[in-house]
Design an enzyme around this catalytic site. Structure first.
Site: not given
Ligand code: ZN
Length: 501
Positions: A263-264
């Site tokens: 995600h990051e």
């Protein structure tokens, strides 16, 4: 065409403002990663000072005059026109807020953060209620100062998601909700996949290495970025050549660290992909929070929780975590990481139910701001909606209306961007699949360069020079819509759970 004198002076000033803002971001990143806890007070002062300098420079008369002068000169390149539009927007938003209001909001936030923490610990909403009331009142003042035509919600949403109004979000959400609630209820009746194996022992260093391996395969550039540990994962950018990710690893649960890392990295690749020509300008970052979230969700969910992805990576994962996953085959693993089940807590929820959590917060926010809901009645409104949408309700406010930090930070208008991002991610990914030959097969070979190139060309490189709405219309040929996301959910989860309504 060489820059006019005014334009080059404006760019020079903006470059310095950018430097100051990046410096504050370095201090904030350090605070969350390496700073010793004893330094909290000193660091808060350092950050406040540097942020104040940036704010003073941005709101100075000099910037206002330069913007006006460049505007009257006319004849700008497309990119300089975008720069001027964005700077004017930032300048006007910043100058419309009276200094006293900003200071009162900052003070209210520092009190609210404390009372929110205590209220959550003691599971007592009434401890937080008076501070939420003042934050709400200050947000109303803020909205009035910024100005609006239709809903008081609009200028607050505009900070995070330019182009969208509260009413538009409401319409989009109501269509989404009417189709999503029956899907969630249908899944709740079906047989649940086994997920017990995800809670075995996964050594942290092996988790770290595996996550890094995958995001490097994705194309996150470690020569212009890095990953560190923090209590709450986030991504921050100091420049297109310096993008920082953080992650958090627990040894007894595989999912949070791995999917959090993807995600990051999705956020990070967006920031790394901005055209270097835009560096040190206000255009050098993601265009809206929704578009940003579309990039993180795309890599986390559409790629990272897909069958083709695990066709390639599951054998590698099993090699590394043989003890934990010895008996688990690829299909069982795939179903496990895609389990859908209503949960009380947003951050623990799955891809399908997540958006219902967002709608609850959005509806409460808009009702509070428009005066249709009293602060004291928030827990009740929360629990009723939980029951209606997800079929469950919390026994305590700590796992209900007090679970998220956002309101205590003074932020109203932020929540819907999570769902807007989910919707955008599927719209963009559908288009990428149409444009890239054999994308699934490429992913099944662990090859992501076509996908990243496509995202760079169509989304990343533009930074803030194109709005989210413009990107969707240009690239997908239509504005934001819930239909592609709903079709995706029916396809993917219908395959796992059987046909869905
Ligand atoms: Zn995110």
């Amino acid at each position: 065409m060489p820059d006019s004198d005014c334009l080059s002076r404006l760019k020079k000033r903006l470059g310095k403002i950018r430097d100051v803002e990046s410096t504050a971001a370095v201090l904030e990143w350090d605070q969350e990663t390496y700073m010793p806890p004893g330094a909290v007070k000193a660091r808060a002062e350092q950050i406040a000072t540097v942020r104040q300098i940036g704010h003073d420079w941005l709101t100075s008369d000099e910037i206002g005059t330069l913007i006006d002068e460049v505007e009257t000169e006319g004849e700008l390149s497309e990119i300089d026109e975008a720069l001027l539009r964005v700077v004017r927007r930032d300048y006007e938003r910043a100058t419309r807020l009276p200094k006293t209001l900003v200071a009162r909001l900052a003070k209210a936030v520092s009190l609210a953060k404390e009372s929110w923490k205590t209220a959550r610990e003691k599971d007592d909403f009434s401890i937080f209620a008076p501070d939420l009331e003042s934050i709400l009142e200050l947000n109303r003042e803020k909205a009035e100062a910024l100005g609006y035509e239709d809903s008081i919600y609009d200028p607050l949403l505009d900070e995070f998601e330019p182009d969208f109004t509260g009413r538009e979000v409401e319409e989009l959400f109501s269509r989404l909700r009417s189709e999503l609630v029956p899907i969630v209820h249908a899944i709740a009746e079906r047989e649940e996949p086994d997920t017990s194996f995800l809670r075995a022992r996964f050594p942290t260093d092996v988790q770290w290495d595996f996550g890094i391996r995958v995001i490097e395969d994705f194309g996150f550039d470690m020569s212009c970025g890095r990953q560190d540990l923090s209590a709450h994962p986030f991504t921050t950018t100091f420049d297109v050549t310096d993008v920082r990710l953080t992650t958090r690893i627990s040894e007894d649960f595989f999912s949070p660290a791995f999917f959090g890392t993807l995600h990051e990295a999705g956020h990070g690749m967006y920031e790394q992909g901005v055209d270097p020509k835009l560096a040190r300008t206000p255009l050098a970052s993601g265009t809206s929070l929704g578009m940003h979230e579309s990039q993180s969700r795309l890599w986390e969910n559409l790629v990272g929780r897909s069958r083709p992805f695990w066709r390639h990576y599951y054998p590698l994962l099993k090699k590394r975590f043989g003890v934990a996953l010895g008996e688990v085959d690829e299909e069982r693993f795939y179903r496990g990481i895609n389990r859908v089940a209503p949960t009380l807590v947003r951050v623990e929820s799955d891809e399908v139910t997540y958006n219902l959590h967002i709608m609850i917060r959005f509806e409460i926010e808009i009702d509070l701001l428009e005066g249709q809901l009293r602060v004291d009645d928030v827990p009740q409104a929360w629990n009723e909606r939980m029951r209606d949408y997800l079929g469950i309700a919390p026994a305590s406010d700590a796992r209900g209306a007090l679970q998220d930090i956002h309101w205590s930070l003074g932020t109203f208008g932020y929540f819907p961007t999570y769902t807007l991002g989910n919707l955008m991610s599927v719209q963009l990914y559908d288009q990428a699949r149409a444009d890239i030959e054999n994308l699934d097969q490429r992913i099944a070979q662990g090859v992501f360069d076509d996908l990243l190139d496509w995202l760079r060309t169509n989304v990343h490189r533009h930074g803030r020079s194109r709005s989210a709405d413009r990107i969707l219309r240009d690239v997908c040929g239509e504005p934001l819509s819930a239909a592609p996301w709903l079709a995706y959910v029916r396809r993917k989860f219908g395959d796992i759970y059987g046909p869905l309504p």
